[in-house]
Design a protein around this motif. Structure first.
Motif, PDB file in Angstrom:
ATOM      1  N   ARG A  21      -8.542  11.206  -0.215  1.00  0.00           N
ATOM      2  CA  ARG A  21      -8.275  11.484   1.195  1.00  0.00           C
ATOM      3  C   ARG A  21      -9.257  12.445   1.856  1.00  0.00           C
ATOM      4  N   ASN A  78      -7.610   4.515  -7.298  1.00  0.00           N
ATOM      5  CA  ASN A  78      -7.744   3.641  -6.125  1.00  0.00           C
ATOM      6  C   ASN A  78      -8.513   4.359  -5.023  1.00  0.00           C
ATOM      7  N   THR A 111      -7.231   1.485  10.342  1.00  0.00           N
ATOM      8  CA  THR A 111      -8.554   1.353   9.728  1.00  0.00           C
ATOM      9  C   THR A 111      -9.437   2.587   9.935  1.00  0.00           C
ATOM     10  N   ILE A 142       0.810  -1.219   0.000  1.00  0.00           N
ATOM     11  CA  ILE A 142       0.000   0.000   0.000  1.00  0.00           C
ATOM     12  C   ILE A 142       0.846   1.273   0.000  1.00  0.00           C
ATOM     13  N   LYS A 148     -11.239  -4.008  -2.974  1.00  0.00           N
ATOM     14  CA  LYS A 148     -10.821  -2.628  -3.250  1.00  0.00           C
ATOM     15  C   LYS A 148     -11.376  -2.275  -4.625  1.00  0.00           C
ATOM     16  N   ARG A 190     -13.910  10.552   0.592  1.00  0.00           N
ATOM     17  CA  ARG A 190     -13.614   9.844   1.844  1.00  0.00           C
ATOM     18  C   ARG A 190     -14.885   9.612   2.657  1.00  0.00           C
ATOM     19  N   ASP A 242      -1.934  -2.069  -3.943  1.00  0.00           N
ATOM     20  CA  ASP A 242      -3.302  -2.406  -3.532  1.00  0.00           C
ATOM     21  C   ASP A 242      -3.761  -3.758  -4.072  1.00  0.00           C
ATOM     22  N   GLY A 248      -8.525   4.184  -1.785  1.00  0.00           N
ATOM     23  CA  GLY A 248      -7.774   4.616  -0.607  1.00  0.00           C
ATOM     24  C   GLY A 248      -7.002   5.896  -0.821  1.00  0.00           C
TER      25      GLY A 248
END
Length: 602
Positions: free
Chosen positions: A438, A433, A305, A223, A496, A398, A549, A435
């Motif tokens: 933000r 992706n 997490t 990651i 994901k 997010r 990822d 993740g």
């Protein structure tokens, strides 16, 4: 009926002996037999631990959903979103929490920097380290984001010095580094085999030595960009902590706390959730880790997490042990209270209690934090306050719990728009992706820019990594594999879901298993099926394009062309596709048709 006489004392002694066998090195609560005849009564030292995790450089109060915490309204009994976070309030909360405590240690579980808003990110997170020094952080583990700029930059965060490229930001003022130790027990150099930073830190608490072991998740290389972890190995969390727990015990340190940048997924998103009996209400990697850690570890502080919990999960002997997480962005802190047995030097495990507390914004701001924020705000203002676009309403990234996120779609569209020209890479489709998203784009003004205005600073908060974009050639078969890898391989248990550009659509069936969840016959690119033998130019940021990822199909791509940064493309898209008169609206999230229980968005 009360028990009296010698029979009662004998029964008590047997119970104590049985408990001692069960709890191992843990000290027991005081009893008549444990006290003896009074002359050898054990003495306990109270210790308060205050814990945070995943601050991510959020010095100012986070905006949108990133700046709220769910709690139960005392009047209605229903969940409400309470504004929370901001280091001015966090500093006040921690300082107030320490009052009246003879012994208090402030700890963290990683990702304190990295993926940070502009105020910190523009200065390579030096402002956040300065804030944590002032707040009184004593020790932290590393997290995966501490490696975003590589191990040399992490060591600069620890030791200080000017940035090797950008230099010092103010004439005559050099960055001093962290006053607290970063712990990286399971991060070793491939050359030497030794940890790149200290594996543990020991604090003498009025005669009782307390050891803190810090690790990040073993899967960090999956990651973080390859450049960020070059030359490093990441060891197993359990094996590493148990190894150093044994080492500490050989040194006479019998009280151990683990700081782990890995976490769990609680069944409730209420901030003070206790995870139910035996930790039955939490899942995720931390559960297995906690159940296998040496019983001598008296408390476990976690992160990664971005969830909140204060659980009791059984250790290898079946004895409940405190496992906590304080969400993210400085919205919560955890208070862990425990007793240290001065005879054995151990944590009295039955004494350990933990609770999360909201960092509310109705308290006085800490003046030193306000001064620090004002200082860096002034330095960043010429860049941060520049308008780059306009939106008609919130565009959530997010803060979206959907698999396809409105802001993810916007980012993918921006990448395709910026890289589709032949001389820019000839991209035919783009993926983002999840993740890497933000923050949200929030309509309500957070400063003087006005409602609906997107500033450079706000755009930076969404895309803070400044990853360089890549365009690669994939066959149609590899493109299908890419979509299947969202829900198979390393992503089978925790999918994901890539955010696609507007010209790609397909169906995801969550009732199926593994790769079969992607219905291959449903995949359409520009309205046509994907030809497995054809070649397609695919755009993604360098992390994703490198296979991060869990997407090895990306890494197998050929004919790589490196383009502009993801942030530059995002800003250009916002500027080119919106104006004060025609603001950008959130796209309809219809690119991925999700079917399954409670998931049908089609």
């Amino acid at each position: 009926m009360p028990i009296s006489g010698t029979t009662g004392r004998r029964t008590t002694a047997l119970a104590v002996a049985a408990a001692a066998a069960l709890f191992g090195t843990m000290a027991l609560p005081a009893t008549a037999e444990a006290h003896g005849r009074g002359h050898d009564k054990p003495k306990y030292e109270d210790l308060q631990l205050l814990a945070i995790n995943d601050l991510h450089g959020n010095l100012e109060p986070p905006a949108g959903s990133s700046g709220t915490i769910n709690e139960i309204d005392a009047t209605t009994g229903k969940p409400v979103a309470t504004p929370a976070g901001g280091v001015e309030y966090l500093a006040t909360a921690l300082r107030q929490a320490r009052e009246g405590h003879r012994n208090s240690i402030t700890v963290a579980a990683g990702d304190l920097v990295g993926a940070s808003p502009l105020m910190s990110g523009l200065f390579h997170d030096e402002p956040t380290i300065e804030a944590l020094n002032k707040i009184g952080l004593d020790v932290t583990s590393v997290g995966n984001h501490e490696f975003d700029e590589g191990s040399a930059e992490l060591k600069r965060m620890q030791n200080g010095g000017c940035h090797p490229v950008d230099g010092c930001y103010e004439e005559g003022r050099e960055f001093d580094g962290a006053d607290f130790p970063y712990l990286a027990a399971n991060v070793t150099s491939e050359k030497t085999g030794r940890p790149i930073l200290k594996p543990y830190w020991v604090k003498n608490v009025h005669g009782v030595k307390v050891g803190f072991i810090g690790v990040t998740l073993e899967g960090t290389p999956n990651i973080v960009t390859a450049a960020g972890v070059q030359g490093l190995k990441f060891g197993n969390e359990v094996a590493t902590i148990n190894k150093y727990t044994a080492e500490l015990k050989r040194q006479g340190v019998n009280s151990v706390v683990a700081l782990i940048h890995e976490g769990g997924l609680p069944a409730s998103n209420i901030y003070n959730y206790d995870c139910g009996a035996g930790g039955s209400g939490i899942s995720g990697p931390i559960v297995d880790i906690a159940k296998r850690l040496d019983p001598a570890v008296g408390a476990i502080v976690t992160g990664h997490t971005h969830t909140a919990y204060a659980c009791m999960i059984p250790d290898p002997n079946g004895v409940p042990r405190s496992v906590t997480s304080a969400a993210s962005f400085g919205r919560l802190y955890t208070e862990i209270d425990l007793k240290l047995d001065k005879r054995t030097g151990s944590i009295v495990r039955p004494s350990v209690t933990a609770a999360n507390h909201v960092v509310r914004r109705d308290v006085a701001k800490a003046p030193d934090m306000t001064a620090l924020i004002d200082h860096y705000r002034a330095l960043a203002a010429p860049i941060a306050n520049r308008p780059v676009g306009w939106i008609s309403a919130d565009i959530n990234g997010r803060g979206s719990s959907a698999l396809e996120k409105p802001l993810g779609d916007v980012i993918a569209d921006a990448q395709l728009a910026g890289l589709s020209a032949a001389d820019k890479g000839g991209a035919q489709v783009a993926f983002m992706n999840p993740g890497g998203i933000r923050a949200d784009l929030v309509y309500k003004s957070t400063g003087s820019e006005g409602d609906g205005v997107v500033t450079y600073g706000e755009a930076f908060a969404v895309q803070p990594f400044t990853n360089m974009m890549q365009v690669k050639t994939l066959t149609g078969a590899q493109l299908v594999q890419l979509l299947q890898q969202q829900v198979s391989g390393s992503n089978d248990a925790a999918p994901k879901i890539l955010q696609p550009s507007a010209n790609l659509a397909y169906t995801l069936d969550l009732n199926k298993a593994g790769a079969a969840r992607v219905l291959v016959d449903s995949i359409r690119l520009n309205g046509a099926p994907v030809d497995p033998n054809a070649k397609y130019r695919v755009a993604a940021n360098e992390f994703l394009a490198g296979g991060g990822d869990g997407f090895p199909a990306f890494a197998a791509g050929t004919d790589k062309l490196v383009g502009a940064s993801d942030l530059d493309l995002f800003n250009s898209y916002l500027t080119g596709h919106s104006s004060a008169g025609t603001p950008l609206a959130a796209p309809a999230t219809t690119r991925i048709k999700v079917i399954g229980v409670g998931q049908d968005n089609g």
